[in-house]
Motif scaffolding. Structure first.
Motif, short mmCIF file in Angstrom:
data_model
loop_
_atom_site.label_atom_id
_atom_site.label_comp_id
_atom_site.label_asym_id
_atom_site.label_seq_id
_atom_site.Cartn_x
_atom_site.Cartn_y
_atom_site.Cartn_z
N GLY A 382 29.26 4.65 13.69
CA GLY A 382 29.26 3.83 14.90
C GLY A 382 30.62 3.19 15.14
N GLY A 383 31.35 2.91 14.04
CA GLY A 383 32.70 2.37 14.17
C GLY A 383 32.75 0.89 14.51
N VAL A 384 31.60 0.18 14.44
CA VAL A 384 31.60 -1.25 14.73
C VAL A 384 31.26 -2.02 13.46
CG1 VAL A 384 30.94 -0.88 17.13
CG2 VAL A 384 29.15 -1.31 15.42
N VAL A 385 31.53 -3.33 13.50
CA VAL A 385 31.26 -4.17 12.34
C VAL A 385 29.76 -4.20 12.05
CG1 VAL A 385 31.42 -6.52 11.41
CG2 VAL A 385 33.30 -5.58 12.78
N ILE A 386 29.43 -3.97 10.79
CA ILE A 386 28.03 -3.98 10.38
C ILE A 386 27.52 -5.42 10.31
CG2 ILE A 386 26.50 -3.51 8.41
CD1 ILE A 386 27.36 -1.09 10.14
N GLU A 387 26.31 -5.61 10.76
CA GLU A 387 25.69 -6.94 10.75
C GLU A 387 24.54 -6.95 9.74
OE1 GLU A 387 25.56 -10.75 11.50
OE2 GLU A 387 26.85 -9.50 12.76
N PRO A 388 24.59 -7.82 8.72
CA PRO A 388 23.39 -7.99 7.89
C PRO A 388 22.29 -8.54 8.80
CG PRO A 388 25.33 -8.96 6.84
CD PRO A 388 25.71 -8.65 8.25
N TRP A 389 21.17 -7.85 8.86
CA TRP A 389 20.15 -8.19 9.87
C TRP A 389 18.78 -8.19 9.23
CZ3 TRP A 389 17.24 -5.28 14.07
CH2 TRP A 389 17.00 -6.08 15.19
N LEU A 390 18.03 -9.21 9.54
CA LEU A 390 16.70 -9.38 8.97
C LEU A 390 15.70 -8.61 9.82
CD1 LEU A 390 15.45 -11.04 6.63
CD2 LEU A 390 14.94 -12.82 8.30
N THR A 391 15.07 -7.63 9.21
CA THR A 391 14.16 -6.80 9.99
C THR A 391 13.09 -6.20 9.09
OG1 THR A 391 14.06 -4.83 11.40
CG2 THR A 391 15.72 -4.83 9.72
N ASP A 392 12.00 -5.76 9.70
CA ASP A 392 10.93 -5.10 8.94
C ASP A 392 11.31 -3.64 8.71
OD1 ASP A 392 8.92 -7.18 8.69
OD2 ASP A 392 8.77 -7.08 10.88
N GLN A 393 11.30 -3.23 7.46
CA GLN A 393 11.63 -1.85 7.09
C GLN A 393 10.71 -1.41 5.95
OE1 GLN A 393 14.00 -0.10 8.66
NE2 GLN A 393 15.14 -1.68 9.74
N TRP A 394 10.75 -0.09 5.69
CA TRP A 394 10.01 0.46 4.56
C TRP A 394 10.93 0.51 3.34
CZ3 TRP A 394 4.87 1.48 4.42
CH2 TRP A 394 4.19 1.54 5.65
N TYR A 395 10.37 0.10 2.19
CA TYR A 395 11.16 0.04 0.96
C TYR A 395 10.46 0.79 -0.16
CZ TYR A 395 14.08 -3.48 3.14
OH TYR A 395 14.95 -4.13 3.98
N VAL A 396 11.28 1.39 -1.01
CA VAL A 396 10.79 2.02 -2.23
C VAL A 396 11.04 1.06 -3.39
CG1 VAL A 396 11.16 3.90 -3.88
CG2 VAL A 396 11.12 4.38 -1.43
N ASP A 397 10.07 0.95 -4.27
CA ASP A 397 10.21 0.11 -5.47
C ASP A 397 11.11 0.85 -6.46
OD1 ASP A 397 10.02 -1.36 -7.75
OD2 ASP A 397 7.84 -1.33 -7.90
#
Length: 902
Positions: A382-397
């Motif tokens: 994307g070439g833009v600054v990454i933003e740490p963002w709080l969101t619902d996602q799927w995670y593996v243990d």
């Protein structure tokens, strides 16, 4: 019957012709149903990709091993395929649409995905064509793709099984968010760049009636991202920091939002840095997220102040002023963003602490912020600054799945080569974080989860199964997200063979035998294959993992497009041939080290190929053709018994090096045998005495060279093999590995090695003293050993032809200037009276010695100067070291030459 070779070696024509033949004849995977298996899978390149120098290294090493094991008679399977590359591929197709003033959202999801498949069929094979040019002997008849139906089924089954076992879950956490692509991305897709920025200091007022021990009514905090204060939830101080102990548990009242937030004690705050107090924004910073959790904030309670495009949105407590809503986080297109407005408002309210700087004239000036260079994360696509963002996602243990791989490496079931990488592996695996596997894209494996109206998820292999779980009449909506491509590629070693079906291929070729990978994907791919292999099959996907280094620019710098120092391997193949590039890669691949590009070395290996070509032409002109036996022919001549022993030793050294994956040692072993022992000595020694025995031995030796060199230089060796005799049904690619069925003959080895030592010593001495190479010299050996007597007696003609010594007297030398040379334990004195002007030669050598000694001393002084070594350009230091080594060697050589003159 041999076919006469052209005078010149033309790699391009040979490479195109032989690769087509090998592939069309199915020779990359010959039918060997009862043979021992040997299996490698290639790290699947992106379907959007093209061959870069790292691919060239990675695939060359794999091809060396697969060709080697194929020659050893194994059912060698090199699995090849490409990764669907979710983000990269979707971007390619979206750009094509943009070029036509079109966009993805003008289509349904199904129609857009159909367009991606269309692109894949038309344009997605660039890198596979390029791998062929490198000579990769992959089983193209079974080419794999991570979106193939059988592979997709394996991916879905793995997801569902993990979910049912409680190892996949949905959670609200911080992710690397790309606001341009509007998706979470992995750490590997984040590039850190140094950016000129600012460091602002603010006053956060303490709540009414609260002051610090020194009487101040505020806490000072500093940040490089002032806009995030709109979502601050705490201020952290170190628990042992005496300045703040009295206010821990109290509150500050944030400017602008008026939010009342607690002061918490946490070791994340460093008392030595700045004021020792840190603003905490758990919804927009990875460290703050952990601090927030320790402070008791649940992720669902953490404030989010940005939308998916990084524009300011209202927080859950509705305290962000209206004027900020909708602003982009940064200044854009000349319009101030949230950052600029926050700073402006804090300055107006007196909460901004100015930075006092000095001008070049030493005068003080007041700035809003301290200028700083800041390491900033950017999305690589994307070439833009990454933003740490709080969101619902799927995670593996990942923590649970990492346990068995850790144990496998610790107990030796899986060997990591070089071993030095084990420490890094354990450090990462033992501190592993949950693995975010969902991506907000349309192209990829869609997550098999359906939601009811209350947001409850039903995970199943199909919508029908999900509906059965939910019950009749419950309306379900499918999850829009797709899986991270690292999730699907983690199944590569087994799913490419047909797993979860228990196919014959799975039974025979899983686990694989070896994985060769760049160290940079040790965690993203290698470790995850170990996790998934253990989880899905109960077995490690391979017993050995080889990690190679990076290919760097000639000056040692990392290659990057922005630096303009990227090397195109296809250009090198056009210039020098694939064999030369491959041999360079192998010869330079030393465990634990990166490779520096060196066109001169590649050119040197092209010359090596030409040397072999010309040696074969010499053999043909002397009636030396293909051998008729794998075993060494019978031999009575010492020179023939010697070269057979040399083949035995070379084969043993080559086997040992490849068993230990020491590619540089393997390449150097075969290089020195071909160039030094065979071309430079054996062919010279047999000139003028090529009888039937010698023809048989020379032809057999040349065939062994073709076989041993084939894994490294497949094209030229196949061409020469075919031209040495009629072997239409017996191509080199499927020939048998070297098996001389002979032993080293100590007597022959001693005799020929002594003869070579004498010849080499005489040639070196002549060169040092400026004597013409062709000049014949008389020699005296006052105290010859038995070996010297027998060799001179048996090889007088060869000594005269090669060393240009005749006659040789076993007697004391006459008085006068002479040079001395040695062969083994025997010393030879060669009179120089009348051969050269002794006085003039001494003067020349002494003058050259003085110059080199002076230069070596000067360079030594420069290199011992720390200022020069640390501050000079790296290339200047490197040149100084090379020059110093050269002049030091010259001093030793010239001193030896003077010593020879007595």
């Amino acid at each position: 019957m041999s076919t006469e070779l052209p005078k010149t070696f033309d790699p391009a024509e040979i490479e195109a012709r032989w690769y087509t033949h090998w592939e069309n004849e199915g020779l990359f995977r010959p039918e060997r149903p009862d043979a021992e298996p040997y299996t490698i899978v290639n790290p699947p390149p992106n379907v959007t990709g093209s061959l870069h120098i790292g691919h060239a290294l990675d695939n060359t090493l794999q091809d060396i091993m697969i060709r080697y094991e194929r020659l050893r008679g194994k059912d060698a399977l090199w699995v090849v395929g490409t990764d669907h590359a979710g983000i990269a591929t979707q971007m390619v197709v979206e750009r094509q649409l943009e070029a036509k003033q079109d966009k993805r959202t003008n289509y349904s999801r199904e129609d857009f995905v159909a367009k991606v498949w269309e692109w894949k069929e038309e344009s997605g094979g660039t890198i596979t064509r390029q791998l062929r040019r490198l000579g990769c002997s992959m089983d193209w008849s079974r080419e794999q793709f991570t979106m193939d139906e059988h592979f997709s089924n394996a991916v879905l089954k793995t997801f569902v099984d993990l979910y049912n076992d409680g190892l996949i879950y949905r959670d609200k956490r911080l992710v690397n968010w790309d606001p341009k692509l509007k998706t979470a991305i992995s750490d590997l897709e984040v590039e850190t760049q140094d950016v000129k920025g600012s460091f602002w200091h603010f006053r956060y007022p303490l709540e009414d009636g609260v002051t610090l021990a020194d009487g101040r009514d505020h806490i000072e905090v500093a940040t490089t991202r002032p806009e995030t204060m709109l979502a601050d939830m705490a201020v952290a101080v170190h628990p042992d920091d005496e300045r703040y102990k009295s206010v821990v548990g109290k509150h500050v009242v944030l400017p602008i939002t008026g939010r009342r937030v607690p002061i918490v004690a946490d070791e994340h705050a460093d008392p030595e840095l700045g004021s020792g107090a840190v603003k905490i924004t758990p919804g927009h910073d990875f460290n703050d997220f952990e601090v927030g959790k320790r402070a008791g904030f649940k992720p669902a309670e953490m404030l989010n102040m940005l939308d998916a495009e990084a524009n300011v949105c209202q927080t859950a407590d509705a305290l962000v002023p209206e004027e900020f809503l909708g602003l982009h986080r940064f200044k854009r297109d000349g319009v101030d963003g949230a950052r600029e407005l926050v700073v402006q408002r804090l300055k107006e309210s007196g909460h901004l602490i100015p930075h006092i700087a000095k001008t070049k004239k030493g005068e003080e000036q007041e700035l809003d912020a301290e200028p700083r260079t800041i390491a900033t994360p950017f999305g690589d696509r994307g070439g833009v600054v990454i933003e740490p963002w709080l969101t619902d996602q799927w995670y593996v243990d990942a923590e649970t799945l990492a346990k068995k791989p850790i144990e496998a490496v610790k107990n030796g079931e899986v060997e990591i080569v070089p071993k030095a990488w084990e420490k890094t592996f354990f450090n990462w695996m033992e501190n592993i974080q949950p693995w975010c596997v969902s991506r907000q894209l349309w192209w990829g494996h869609r997550i098999p989860a359906w939601y009811d109206g209350d947001g409850k998820a039903y995970v199943a292999l199909s919508e029908a199964e999900a509906q059965a779980q939910a019950g009749e009449g419950v309306a379900l909506t499918r999850d829009d997200d797709v899986l991270d491509t690292w999730f699907s590629s983690a199944l590569w070693p087994s799913a490419t063979l047909g797993w979860p079906e228990q196919t014959d291929l799975v039974a025979k070729h899983y686990p694989n035998d070896l994985l060769i990978s760049g160290f940079d994907i040790l965690f993203f791919w290698d470790a995850r294959m170990l996790m998934m292999g253990q989880y899905n099959t109960g077995k490690n996907p391979w017993p050995k993992l080889y990690l190679h280094g990076l290919v760097r620019a000639a000056d040692g710098a990392k290659m990057s497009k922005s630096k303009g120092n990227v090397v195109d391997p296809l250009g090198l193949i056009d210039q020098y041939g694939a064999d030369a590039l491959r041999f360079f890669m192998a010869a330079m691949e030393s465990q634990g080290r990166d490779i520096k590009m060196d066109d001169k070395r590649i050119e040197g290996y092209r010359n090596f190929a030409t040397k072999l070509w010309n040696a074969t032409r010499f053999c043909q002109s002397n009636g030396i053709g293909a051998s008729s036996s794998i075993a060494a022919p019978a031999a009575s001549h010492a020179v023939n018994r010697w070269i057979i022993g040399e083949v035995v030793e070379t084969k043993e050294a080559l086997d040992a090096a490849l068993a230990e994956l020491r590619f540089d040692a393997a390449a150097n072993t075969i290089y020195h045998f071909v160039w030094d022992r065979f071309c430079d000595w054996y062919l010279e020694l047999i000139k003028g005495q090529i009888d039937e025995e010698t023809k048989a031995v020379a032809g057999w030796t040349l065939d062994q060279i073709f076989v041993m060199l084939h894994p490294f230089m497949p094209f030229i060796t196949e061409e020469l093999w075919s031209k040495q005799g009629e072997r239409t049904n017996h191509p080199l690619i499927t020939a048998s590995w070297v098996d001389p069925q002979a032993e080293v003959d100590p007597a022959a080895k001693a005799e020929i090695d002594w003869l070579i030592a004498l010849t080499g010593a005489v040639r070196t001495a002549k060169n040092e003293l400026g004597i013409a190479p062709g000049a014949k010299l008389e020699a005296f050996c006052p105290a010859p050993g038995e070996l010297a007597k027998s060799v001179v007696e048996a090889n007088a003609a060869a000594i005269e032809r090669l060393a240009r010594l005749t006659p040789i007297h076993f007697a004391e030398a006459p008085d006068g200037a002479a040079m001395q040379v040695a062969a083994g334990e025997d010393a030879f004195v060669i009179p120089l009276e009348g051969i050269i002007d002794i006085a003039a030669e001494k003067a020349r050598l002494e003058k050259a010695l003085e110059a080199s000694a002076k230069e070596a001393k000067s360079l030594e002084g420069r290199l011992s100067n720390a200022n020069f070594v640390e501050r000079a350009k790296p290339e200047a230091v490197e040149k100084a070291r090379a020059d110093h080594a050269h002049h030091t060697a010259e001093v030793a050589r010239l001193e030896a030459a003077l010593a020879r003159l007595g």
